[in-house]
Write a protein that holds these residues in place. Structure first.
Motif, PDB file in Angstrom:
ATOM      1  N   LEU A  32       0.850  -1.178   0.000  1.00  0.00           N
ATOM      2  CA  LEU A  32       0.000   0.000   0.000  1.00  0.00           C
ATOM      3  C   LEU A  32       0.887   1.230   0.000  1.00  0.00           C
ATOM      4  O   LEU A  32       1.708   1.416   0.911  1.00  0.00           O
ATOM      5  N   PHE A  33       0.745   2.080  -1.038  1.00  0.00           N
ATOM      6  CA  PHE A  33       1.540   3.297  -1.183  1.00  0.00           C
ATOM      7  C   PHE A  33       0.696   4.485  -0.716  1.00  0.00           C
ATOM      8  O   PHE A  33      -0.438   4.662  -1.162  1.00  0.00           O
ATOM      9  N   VAL A  34       1.281   5.319   0.152  1.00  0.00           N
ATOM     10  CA  VAL A  34       0.554   6.405   0.791  1.00  0.00           C
ATOM     11  C   VAL A  34       1.290   7.726   0.573  1.00  0.00           C
ATOM     12  O   VAL A  34       2.510   7.814   0.768  1.00  0.00           O
ATOM     13  N   SER A  35       0.543   8.766   0.179  1.00  0.00           N
ATOM     14  CA  SER A  35       1.093  10.116   0.025  1.00  0.00           C
ATOM     15  C   SER A  35       1.103  10.814   1.378  1.00  0.00           C
ATOM     16  O   SER A  35       0.086  10.841   2.078  1.00  0.00           O
ATOM     17  N   GLY A  36       2.246  11.431   1.721  1.00  0.00           N
ATOM     18  CA  GLY A  36       2.440  11.962   3.058  1.00  0.00           C
ATOM     19  C   GLY A  36       2.247  13.449   3.231  1.00  0.00           C
ATOM     20  O   GLY A  36       2.689  14.015   4.238  1.00  0.00           O
ATOM     21  N   GLY A  37       1.612  14.141   2.290  1.00  0.00           N
ATOM     22  CA  GLY A  37       1.300  15.551   2.457  1.00  0.00           C
ATOM     23  C   GLY A  37       2.527  16.427   2.602  1.00  0.00           C
ATOM     24  O   GLY A  37       3.536  16.268   1.885  1.00  0.00           O
ATOM     25  N   ALA A  38       2.478  17.375   3.553  1.00  0.00           N
ATOM     26  CA  ALA A  38       3.538  18.367   3.711  1.00  0.00           C
ATOM     27  C   ALA A  38       4.842  17.786   4.232  1.00  0.00           C
ATOM     28  O   ALA A  38       5.868  18.473   4.258  1.00  0.00           O
ATOM     29  N   LYS A  39       4.839  16.532   4.648  1.00  0.00           N
ATOM     30  CA  LYS A  39       6.065  15.891   5.123  1.00  0.00           C
ATOM     31  C   LYS A  39       7.041  15.622   3.979  1.00  0.00           C
ATOM     32  O   LYS A  39       8.223  15.342   4.221  1.00  0.00           O
ATOM     33  N   GLY A  40       6.562  15.656   2.733  1.00  0.00           N
ATOM     34  CA  GLY A  40       7.437  15.378   1.593  1.00  0.00           C
ATOM     35  C   GLY A  40       7.813  13.926   1.483  1.00  0.00           C
ATOM     36  O   GLY A  40       8.794  13.585   0.813  1.00  0.00           O
ATOM     37  N   GLN A  41       7.013  13.058   2.103  1.00  0.00           N
ATOM     38  CA  GLN A  41       7.346  11.640   2.151  1.00  0.00           C
ATOM     39  C   GLN A  41       6.247  10.781   1.562  1.00  0.00           C
ATOM     40  O   GLN A  41       5.109  11.214   1.378  1.00  0.00           O
ATOM     41  N   ALA A  42       6.633   9.528   1.278  1.00  0.00           N
ATOM     42  CA  ALA A  42       5.675   8.482   0.964  1.00  0.00           C
ATOM     43  C   ALA A  42       5.872   7.375   1.987  1.00  0.00           C
ATOM     44  O   ALA A  42       6.984   7.151   2.479  1.00  0.00           O
ATOM     45  N   TYR A  43       4.787   6.691   2.318  1.00  0.00           N
ATOM     46  CA  TYR A  43       4.844   5.568   3.240  1.00  0.00           C
ATOM     47  C   TYR A  43       4.347   4.329   2.512  1.00  0.00           C
ATOM     48  O   TYR A  43       3.397   4.389   1.732  1.00  0.00           O
ATOM     49  N   VAL A  44       4.993   3.205   2.788  1.00  0.00           N
ATOM     50  CA  VAL A  44       4.623   1.944   2.146  1.00  0.00           C
ATOM     51  C   VAL A  44       4.356   0.918   3.243  1.00  0.00           C
ATOM     52  O   VAL A  44       5.164   0.753   4.166  1.00  0.00           O
ATOM     53  N   TYR A  45       3.203   0.235   3.127  1.00  0.00           N
ATOM     54  CA  TYR A  45       2.806  -0.771   4.114  1.00  0.00           C
ATOM     55  C   TYR A  45       2.550  -2.114   3.441  1.00  0.00           C
ATOM     56  O   TYR A  45       2.262  -2.185   2.244  1.00  0.00           O
ATOM     57  N   ASP A  46       2.603  -3.166   4.235  1.00  0.00           N
ATOM     58  CA  ASP A  46       2.254  -4.515   3.805  1.00  0.00           C
ATOM     59  C   ASP A  46       0.746  -4.682   3.996  1.00  0.00           C
ATOM     60  O   ASP A  46       0.243  -4.562   5.115  1.00  0.00           O
ATOM     61  N   THR A  47       0.016  -4.954   2.904  1.00  0.00           N
ATOM     62  CA  THR A  47      -1.434  -5.061   3.014  1.00  0.00           C
ATOM     63  C   THR A  47      -1.888  -6.352   3.663  1.00  0.00           C
ATOM     64  O   THR A  47      -3.060  -6.492   4.035  1.00  0.00           O
ATOM     65  N   ARG A  48      -1.001  -7.338   3.820  1.00  0.00           N
ATOM     66  CA  ARG A  48      -1.384  -8.570   4.503  1.00  0.00           C
ATOM     67  C   ARG A  48      -1.390  -8.386   6.011  1.00  0.00           C
ATOM     68  O   ARG A  48      -2.267  -8.898   6.712  1.00  0.00           O
ATOM     69  N   THR A  49      -0.399  -7.659   6.522  1.00  0.00           N
ATOM     70  CA  THR A  49      -0.218  -7.541   7.967  1.00  0.00           C
ATOM     71  C   THR A  49      -0.388  -6.117   8.504  1.00  0.00           C
ATOM     72  O   THR A  49      -0.559  -5.938   9.711  1.00  0.00           O
ATOM     73  N   GLY A  50      -0.300  -5.116   7.629  1.00  0.00           N
ATOM     74  CA  GLY A  50      -0.316  -3.728   8.064  1.00  0.00           C
ATOM     75  C   GLY A  50       1.044  -3.225   8.519  1.00  0.00           C
ATOM     76  O   GLY A  50       1.181  -2.065   8.920  1.00  0.00           O
ATOM     77  N   ALA A  51       2.052  -4.072   8.450  1.00  0.00           N
ATOM     78  CA  ALA A  51       3.390  -3.693   8.911  1.00  0.00           C
ATOM     79  C   ALA A  51       4.014  -2.671   7.967  1.00  0.00           C
ATOM     80  O   ALA A  51       3.803  -2.714   6.755  1.00  0.00           O
ATOM     81  N   PRO A  52       4.812  -1.725   8.509  1.00  0.00           N
ATOM     82  CA  PRO A  52       5.510  -0.770   7.649  1.00  0.00           C
ATOM     83  C   PRO A  52       6.580  -1.460   6.823  1.00  0.00           C
ATOM     84  O   PRO A  52       7.296  -2.324   7.321  1.00  0.00           O
ATOM     85  N   VAL A  53       6.668  -1.057   5.556  1.00  0.00           N
ATOM     86  CA  VAL A  53       7.689  -1.587   4.646  1.00  0.00           C
ATOM     87  C   VAL A  53       8.786  -0.556   4.426  1.00  0.00           C
ATOM     88  O   VAL A  53       9.974  -0.882   4.455  1.00  0.00           O
TER      89      VAL A  53
END
Length: 316
Positions: free
Chosen positions: A109-130
Motif C-alpha cells: 500500500l503506497f501512501v502520500s504523506g502531504g507536507a512531510k514530503g514523504q511516501a509511506y509503504v505498508y504490507d497489506t497482509r499484515t499492516g506492517a511498515p515496509v
C-alpha cells in the motif's frame, strides 16, 4: 504529534477556493451535454469508525478497500460488498495520509504523506511498515499516487514535478526519481496545483489533475513533457481515476464526479455524465469496483462532521 483535522483541512483546501486561471474551454455543446446528463444517485455509506478525517481511498484485492484518516495517518480496511470498515494500520504520531493506492500483486500500500514530503509503504497482509521514503526536501504537499507496472508516481501540489518509486518483479523498491515537468502542467501558482494522478495506455502515459487550472493534462513519465486535455472546466478537481478511455474526475466542493470520455489521441475529453449524490460531503478521491464507485467524504470545513465515511454508488 499528529496535525489536527482542522489544521490539515485548512492546508488541504488552501488553493481550491481561488478562481481558475486559464482553464481550457470546451465547446458549448459539451458543457450543455454535461449539464443535461447530470444524474443524482442516492448511494450508500460505509462508516469509518473513530476516524478523525478522511481523504484517500484505494481498491484492494476483490471487494477490499483501504481508506486513510487524513488527520493522524491511520488506515482503515473495508469491504465494499459487505459495507463494513475497521481500523487496520495505527500510524506513528506525526503522519498524515492523503492519496493512496494498493499494489495487489505485491501486497503493498503506497501512501502520500502531504507536507512531510514523504511516501509511506505498508504490507497489506499484515499492516506492517515496509518503507518510509523521502521524496523531496523542497517545499511539498505530496497529494496523490498512481501505480503502473513499473512503480508508483506521486504528485506534489507545491512544485512542478512528480516522484517515481520503481517497484521490482518481487515487490522490491528502487531509488526515488524526480521527474521535472514542462509544458502547461508545470504552472505553479498560489494554492493547490497538481493534485490527482492516474495512468492510461498501460502506464505509458500519466494524467494529472491541476486544481488551480481546473484542468487535466497528459504527462510523459520519461520526459516530464505535459500537454492539455481539452475539456470543459473542472472546478475543484481533485482525485482522478482512469478506466479504459474513461476518466472519473472528483470535484470536491462541487460534490460531484464528472465522467469524461477521452479521445483516442488524449488531446480532448467529453464530459458525458455528472454524477451526484445527496450523501456526498466534499468527496476527494475515488476507487472503482466493477460498476461501483467508492469515494471518501472529506467534509472539509465541517464544524460538526459527525463521523466520516465512504460513499458507494453506481459508476453510471
Amino acid at each position: 504529534m499528529a496535525l489536527t483535522r482542522a489544521a490539515v483541512a485548512i492546508v488541504a483546501t488552501g488553493g481550491l477556493l481561488l478562481p481558475a486561471t486559464g482553464a481550457v474551454a470546451a465547446p458549448p455543446s459539451s458543457v450543455q451535454a454535461a449539464s443535461a446528463a447530470a444524474q443524482k444517485h442516492p448511494g450508500a455509506s460505509i462508516p469509518l469508525p473513530g476516524a478523525s478525517g478522511a481523504e484517500g481511498i484505494a481498491a484492494g484485492r476483490g471487494s477490499t478497500f483501504y481508506a486513510g484518516d487524513l488527520g493522524d495517518g491511520d488506515i482503515y480496511r473495508g469491504d465494499i460488498r459487505k459495507g463494513t470498515a475497521e481500523p487496520f494500520i495505527d500510524a506513528p504520531d506525526g503522519r498524515v495520509v492523503v492519496g493512496l493506492k494498493a499494489d495487489v500483486k505485491n501486497d503493498l500500500l503506497f501512501v502520500s504523506g502531504g507536507a512531510k514530503g514523504q511516501a509511506y509503504v505498508y504490507d497489506t497482509r499484515t499492516g506492517a511498515p515496509v518503507a518510509d521514503v523521502r521524496l523531496t526536501t523542497a517545499e511539498a504537499f505530496i497529494n496523490d499516487v498512481t501505480l503502473t507496472k513499473d512503480g508508483a508516481y506521486f504528485t506534489n501540489s507545491r512544485r512542478a514535478e512528480l516522484y517515481f518509486i520503481p517497484v521490482g518483479r518481487h515487490g522490491e523498491l528502487g531509488e526515488v526519481q524526480t521527474i521535472p515537468l514542462s509544458g502547461p502542467a508545470a504552472l505553479v501558482e498560489t494554492g493547490f496545483n497538481l493534485n490527482g494522478i492516474t495512468s492510461v495506455d498501460g502506464g505509458r502515459t500519466l494524467i494529472v489533475a491541476h486544481s488551480v487550472k481546473e484542468s487535466l493534462y497528459t504527462v510523459d513519465p520519461d520526459s516530464g513533457v505535459s500537454a492539455v486535455i481539452a475539456t470543459a472546466a473542472l472546478p475543484n478537481v481533485d482525485g482522478i481515476l482512469a478506466k479504459g478511455d474513461t476518466v472519473y474526475a472528483v470535484q470536491n466542493r462541487k460534490n460531484q464526479v464528472s465522467r469524461i470520455d477521452l479521445s483516442n489521441d488524449l488531446a480532448s475529453g467529453q464530459v458525458e455524465d455528472v454524477i451526484k449524490s445527496p450523501r456526498f460531503d466534499v468527496p476527494t478521491t475515488v476507487a472503482l469496483f466493477g460498476k461501483t464507485l467508492a469515494l471518501a467524504n472529506a467534509k472539509f470545513g465541517a464544524l460538526n462532521p459527525r463521523g466520516y465515511e465512504v460513499v458507494t454508488l453506481s459508476a453510471r
